[in-house]
Enzyme design. Structure first.
Site, PDB file in Angstrom:
ATOM      1  N   ASP A 136       8.812  18.808  79.007  1.00 40.42           N
ATOM      2  CA  ASP A 136       7.576  18.018  79.044  1.00 40.42           C
ATOM      3  C   ASP A 136       7.797  16.672  79.724  1.00 40.42           C
ATOM      4  OD1 ASP A 136       6.145  19.924  77.668  1.00 40.42           O
ATOM      5  OD2 ASP A 136       6.669  19.100  75.705  1.00 40.42           O
ATOM      6  N   THR A 216       0.473  15.011  68.506  1.00 45.17           N
ATOM      7  CA  THR A 216       1.602  14.825  69.422  1.00 45.17           C
ATOM      8  C   THR A 216       1.709  13.367  69.861  1.00 45.17           C
ATOM      9  OG1 THR A 216       0.131  15.655  71.132  1.00 45.17           O
ATOM     10  CG2 THR A 216       1.789  17.179  70.329  1.00 45.17           C
ATOM     11  N   ARG A 220      -3.977   9.186  68.911  1.00 49.53           N
ATOM     12  CA  ARG A 220      -5.138   9.995  68.519  1.00 49.53           C
ATOM     13  C   ARG A 220      -5.704   9.583  67.147  1.00 49.53           C
ATOM     14  NH1 ARG A 220      -2.900  15.967  70.589  1.00 49.53           N
ATOM     15  NH2 ARG A 220      -2.710  15.328  72.750  1.00 49.53           N
ATOM     16  N   VAL A 259      -9.861  25.280  67.341  1.00 47.77           N
ATOM     17  CA  VAL A 259     -11.164  25.578  67.954  1.00 47.77           C
ATOM     18  C   VAL A 259     -10.922  25.946  69.415  1.00 47.77           C
ATOM     19  CG1 VAL A 259     -13.372  24.537  68.636  1.00 47.77           C
ATOM     20  CG2 VAL A 259     -12.393  24.022  66.390  1.00 47.77           C
ATOM     21  N   ALA A 278       1.323  14.133  79.686  1.00 44.41           N
ATOM     22  CA  ALA A 278      -0.109  14.421  79.848  1.00 44.41           C
ATOM     23  C   ALA A 278      -0.456  15.687  79.055  1.00 44.41           C
ATOM     24  CB  ALA A 278      -0.424  14.630  81.328  1.00 44.41           C
TER      25      ALA A 278
HETATM   26  N1  UDP Z   1      -5.938  23.441  71.681  1.00 40.27           N
HETATM   27  C1  UDP Z   1      -7.122  24.125  71.564  1.00 40.27           C
HETATM   28  N2  UDP Z   1      -7.746  24.168  70.345  1.00 40.27           N
HETATM   29  C2  UDP Z   1      -7.230  23.546  69.255  1.00 40.27           C
HETATM   30  C3  UDP Z   1      -6.012  22.859  69.375  1.00 40.27           C
HETATM   31  C4  UDP Z   1      -5.394  22.821  70.609  1.00 40.27           C
HETATM   32  O1  UDP Z   1      -7.631  24.692  72.529  1.00 40.27           O
HETATM   33  O2  UDP Z   1      -7.851  23.625  68.185  1.00 40.27           O
HETATM   34  C5  UDP Z   1      -5.271  23.394  72.993  1.00 40.27           C
HETATM   35  C6  UDP Z   1      -5.447  22.039  73.618  1.00 40.27           C
HETATM   36  O3  UDP Z   1      -6.552  21.995  74.439  1.00 40.27           O
HETATM   37  C7  UDP Z   1      -4.160  21.806  74.362  1.00 40.27           C
HETATM   38  C8  UDP Z   1      -3.142  22.701  73.656  1.00 40.27           C
HETATM   39  O4  UDP Z   1      -3.874  23.574  72.818  1.00 40.27           O
HETATM   40  O5  UDP Z   1      -4.268  22.168  75.707  1.00 40.27           O
HETATM   41  C9  UDP Z   1      -2.140  21.931  72.837  1.00 40.27           C
HETATM   42  O6  UDP Z   1      -2.814  20.958  72.081  1.00 40.27           O
HETATM   43  P1  UDP Z   1      -2.080  19.910  71.162  1.00 40.27           P
HETATM   44  O7  UDP Z   1      -3.060  18.904  70.714  1.00 40.27           O
HETATM   45  O8  UDP Z   1      -1.331  20.622  70.107  1.00 40.27           O
HETATM   46  O9  UDP Z   1      -0.982  19.252  72.118  1.00 40.27           O
HETATM   47  P2  UDP Z   1      -1.121  18.400  73.450  1.00 40.27           P
HETATM   48  O10 UDP Z   1      -0.571  19.313  74.517  1.00 40.27           O
HETATM   49  O11 UDP Z   1      -2.532  18.032  73.671  1.00 40.27           O
HETATM   50  O12 UDP Z   1      -0.248  17.231  73.225  1.00 40.27           O
END
Ligand code: UDP
Length: 397
Positions: A136, A216, A220, A259, A278
């Site tokens: 990442d 993460t 937030r 969701v 990102a």
């Molecule tokens: N995600 C989603 N629905 C949820 C939770 C996460 O579609 O209820 C997707 C979100 O859009 C992202 C990925 O899963 O692309 C990982 O989300 P998370 O918040 O865990 O980590 P991020 O990559 O945003 O730090």
């Protein structure tokens, strides 16, 4: 006397904004500093916005130029050797791609290889070594350690990695319950999100801000806290990720159900936050034709630069407190025409300029530019991944 002082003060504040702007038409009888500043920001940004040309992934090409700037005198084998532990080593020889046998994230490597193989089918590339970082976090921090051409999907201005389109455009994105094999296939998601946006036009969407994701980044928290105190205005809750151990990891609450991205389209206001780097979520949110609030501007991917604050999305300070977010969301609840126009422009930008062909085109331009700069002759397997190791490369046809 007090009354005169107040009027003079108000007009001075107003003229401080107006003297910088032509045609400044703030309604002085209804003056509110925060509200008028948002209105001005939108007007200014829209007025000075020059749309980019869509052909040949040109909307993103400035990023490529900027990322290659430190390497304009050439890329050498010594640079590759000094940074070989910072990513996966690939070789392109006679227009075929080879990779070191081990990849710590096989589906991410496979997502990357999908695009490189597409490029090799279309164009002839010179021989070259590549370091592709599939972690990442970016790797080339000029204040410490060597500088070299490491390809990474995301970085801040402090890093000198060369950004490439993330593996997750095709496969290898985060595996959550809803996407057990990992988020990917952006081509398919584009279509399903667009059709969801058509099913739920603006006036049928809930006039609420929405966020679902894991913790993460603690940036937030402000929105999640606002959601707890103002559930009629915001629905923002933390979900579990693989690192979840207890409610402490979801800001002292039970984790929420995930969701789907399609179901995000039910809401007018969608929030994007950085994660470790990102977040992959950003590009999807625009396709709902909802208004995107993008928090923080540090973490980039190759396409972020083509999206302009106030034109395509609402920029939000990453240090915003719940009260600041409340003012911003309320502004757009009361200025729905502006909100909808920005949402439409955001959708159009991503729909026209972030197709899978644009991703392939960016990879092609990146690899051609890299090839032009790569100076040395190479031989198959002439980089030892570890000292004393024998040849450890695989061929991918
Ligand atoms: N995600 C989603 N629905 C949820 C939770 C996460 O579609 O209820 C997707 C979100 O859009 C992202 C990925 O899963 O692309 C990982 O989300 P998370 O918040 O865990 O980590 P991020 O990559 O945003 O730090």
């Amino acid at each position: 006397l007090l009354f005169i002082c107040f009027i003079t003060f108000s007009l001075r504040i107003n003229s401080q904004y107006c003297e910088k702007k032509e045609n400044c038409d703030i309604d002085k009888s209804n003056y509110d500093e925060a509200t008028n500043l948002i209105t001005l920001n939108i007007k200014d940004a829209v007025k000075s916005y020059i749309p980019c040309k869509s052909e040949n992934c040109s909307c993103h090409v400035n990023v490529l130029k900027r990322d290659f700037e430190p390497f304009k005198t050439g890329i050498t084998k010594d640079m590759i050797k000094s940074l070989r532990s910072h990513g996966i080593i690939y070789q392109i020889i006679n227009n075929k791609i080879y990779r070191q046998k081990d990849c710590n994230f096989p589906s991410r490597c496979s997502g990357v290889e999908h695009f490189i193989k597409k490029v090799l089918k279309k164009v002839k590339l010179p021989n070259m070594d590549l370091i592709i970082n599939v972690r990442d976090y970016p790797q080339v921090y000029p204040h410490h350690g060597p500088i070299g051409p490491v390809l990474s999907f995301s970085k801040t201005k402090d890093y000198q990695d060369i950004m490439y389109p993330a593996w997750s455009f095709y496969e290898g994105g985060p595996a959550i319950k809803l996407y057990p094999t990992g988020l990917g296939r952006f081509d398919l998601l584009r279509e399903s999100l667009k059709s969801e946006a058509e099913k739920i036009p603006w006036n049928k969407k809930k006039s609420k801000a929405f966020f679902r994701g894991s913790r993460t980044s603690d940036e937030r928290d402000a929105l999640v806290l606002l959601s707890r105190s103002n559930p009629e205005l915001v629905d923002a809750q933390y979900t579990k990720n693989q690192a979840w151990k207890s409610p402490a990891d979801t800001l002292n609450a039970e984790p929420a159900e995930e969701v789907s991205l399609e179901d995000h389209c039910k809401y007018k206001f969608l929030f994007n936050y950085r994660g470790v780097a990102a977040s992959f979520r950003f590009k999807h949110l625009f396709l709902c034709k909802s208004l995107v609030f993008h928090v923080g501007d540090e973490w980039q991917e190759f396409f972020y630069d083509s999206l302009k604050p106030w034109v395509h999305y609402i920029p939000v300070n990453s240090k915003s407190k719940p009260e600041d977010l409340k003012i911003l969301i309320n502004y757009f609840k009361h200025h729905q025409d502006e909100a909808q126009e920005i949402a439409e422009r955001g959708f159009e930008m991503i729909w026209k300029n972030l197709k899978l062909e644009d991703v392939e085109c960016y990879w092609r331009r990146l690899l051609r530019q890299y090839g032009r700069l790569f100076k040395d002759n190479i031989k198959f397997c002439d980089i030892k991944i570890r000292p004393f190791m024998k040849c450890s490369f695989n061929l991918f046809k």
